[in-house]
Every structure is written in C-alpha cells, then in structure tokens.
Scaffold this motif. Structure first.
Motif: not given
Length: 234
Positions: A135-138, A141-144, A225-230
């Motif tokens: 569910d990356l794009d959920d 959008p910027v994270v994906g 935490a890495h995903l939050r940083s993105l």
C-alpha cells in the motif's frame, strides 16, 4: 538441491497479532514450495502485550518454536531466534544449515527459500533480498514517488540490506558472532560483519518479500522511520 539443506526461518515480533498469521502462512508456503519437509520456524515474541505468541503457536503447531522474551531489542530478538533455530536443527552440520529471517509484518514470496538456496548452492554464505512496500501509494503519493526514485537496483543485484529479507549459512553466522545487540540496523551490522570477514555474499533482486508500509514501527530509526522521512523530505 534444496533438500540438501537444513533450513530454519526466524521471525522477531512485537505486538504483531494482526499480522503474524499472514506472515506465517506465507513462510509455510515458501517451505512447501522448496520441498523442505523438516524446516523449522522460530518466532520470538519480544515484550508482546497482545496475542502474538498464542497466534503463532496455534498456526505453527509442532513444526515451529515460539520463544517469549522481554528484551525490547530487535537485534537481541533475532539472536534469540537464531540460537533457538540452531538448537532445533542440530545435529545438522553448520555449513549445511541455512538461517532465513523475515519480519512479522512481512509476507515472503512463494519462491523465497528456493531463491535463497539457489544462491547458497552457487557459493553464497549470505543472501540479501529486496522488499516491496504494501500500500505504498496509499500512504501519500509523494512517498511512493520518492521510494521508487531512491530504491535502486543494478541489473540482477542491488545495494540494500533488510532484516525482513535476509539469509545466512549457519557456519558464517556463528563465525562472525551473529546478530549485533542493537535496537536498529542489526541487519546492516550482521551484513557488514560477514563482508569484513570475507564471507561470500549475494544481493539478489529475485529474492523478494512484501513488507508493511506503516510509519509507526517497532525499531527506532527503522524502516517505518525511513518511510516517514520520505513523506517529510522537502
């Protein structure tokens, strides 16, 4: 060739009652796909306050081991799991014993163990695979977009190391002292130990898992935490 190996799959978990079942079912499918009738699965429930341990015991039955501890450390939890796995796989020789590790919020591909053991048969003492993010794009959008831009591979290889998708031959694991006792980046710590000691390693894009896209994780400065940083990167 897979039948020549004694295989153990190790999984640290903390309060993963909602996810551990999907993880274990995917691991059991990978074991069956590889034809590993005597493989063992070790779940370490580290400082759990939910039904993680009970759910794992019910699903694994006699083919698995569930260890409960209170370390609050993913490095120590992985080390506990590996120690239990080595006890369970004895007296198989260490150089023919394979320790595969994933995470409780992750599902592995059906050919996950087949691919790891193929690398081992070619001489690799450790294998690092790649991850997809569920569910990356959920998330946003910027994270994906930022994840795909940053998560590079080179041909059939890649530069990434994930505790959710790692395998190591037991003799190499023991020789370098096993998992480092850290709360974060224990996967990189073990990988670096192996490479510094000269053990042959392989980084394969064909060894794949799907991991949670959650942004509140169990390890400080871990994958969540890495995903939050993105999400927060300018």
């Amino acid at each position: 060739m897979t039948g020549a190996w004694r295989v153990a799959v190790t999984i640290p978990a903390r309060d993963e009652a909602d996810r551990i079942a999907a993880c274990l079912r995917s691991v059991q499918t990978a074991i069956s796909t590889a034809g590993l009738h005597d493989a063992v699965v070790v779940v370490v429930a580290d400082h759990c306050t939910d039904a993680t341990a009970a759910t794992a015991r019910e699903l694994l039955g006699p083919r698995g081991v569930v260890v409960e501890c209170r370390h609050r450390s993913v490095g120590r939890a992985r080390a506990v799991a590996a120690a239990a796995a080595l006890r369970r796989t004895a007296p198989a020789p260490l150089h023919r014993t394979w320790l595969a590790t994933t995470d409780a919020d992750t599902t592995v591909d059906p050919d996950w163990l087949v691919r790891q053991l193929a690398c081992a048969a070619e001489g690799a003492a450790a294998v690092a695979g790649v991850v997809r993010v569920d569910d990356l794009d959920d998330l946003a959008p910027v994270v994906g977009r930022r994840w795909r831009a940053a998560y590079r591979t080179t041909g059939r290889s890649h530069p990434h190391v994930h505790g959710a998708n790692l395998g190591v031959r037991a003799d190499a694991y023991v020789a370098v002292g096993g998992w480092p006792d850290t709360d974060t980046a224990e996967d990189h710590g073990l990988w670096d130990r192996l490479r510094r000691a000269g053990w042959p390693t392989a980084a394969s894009v064909d060894v794949r898992v799907t991991t949670s896209g959650r942004r509140v994780g169990r390890a400080p400065a871990g994958f969540a935490a890495h995903l939050r940083s993105l999400e927060g990167t300018a």
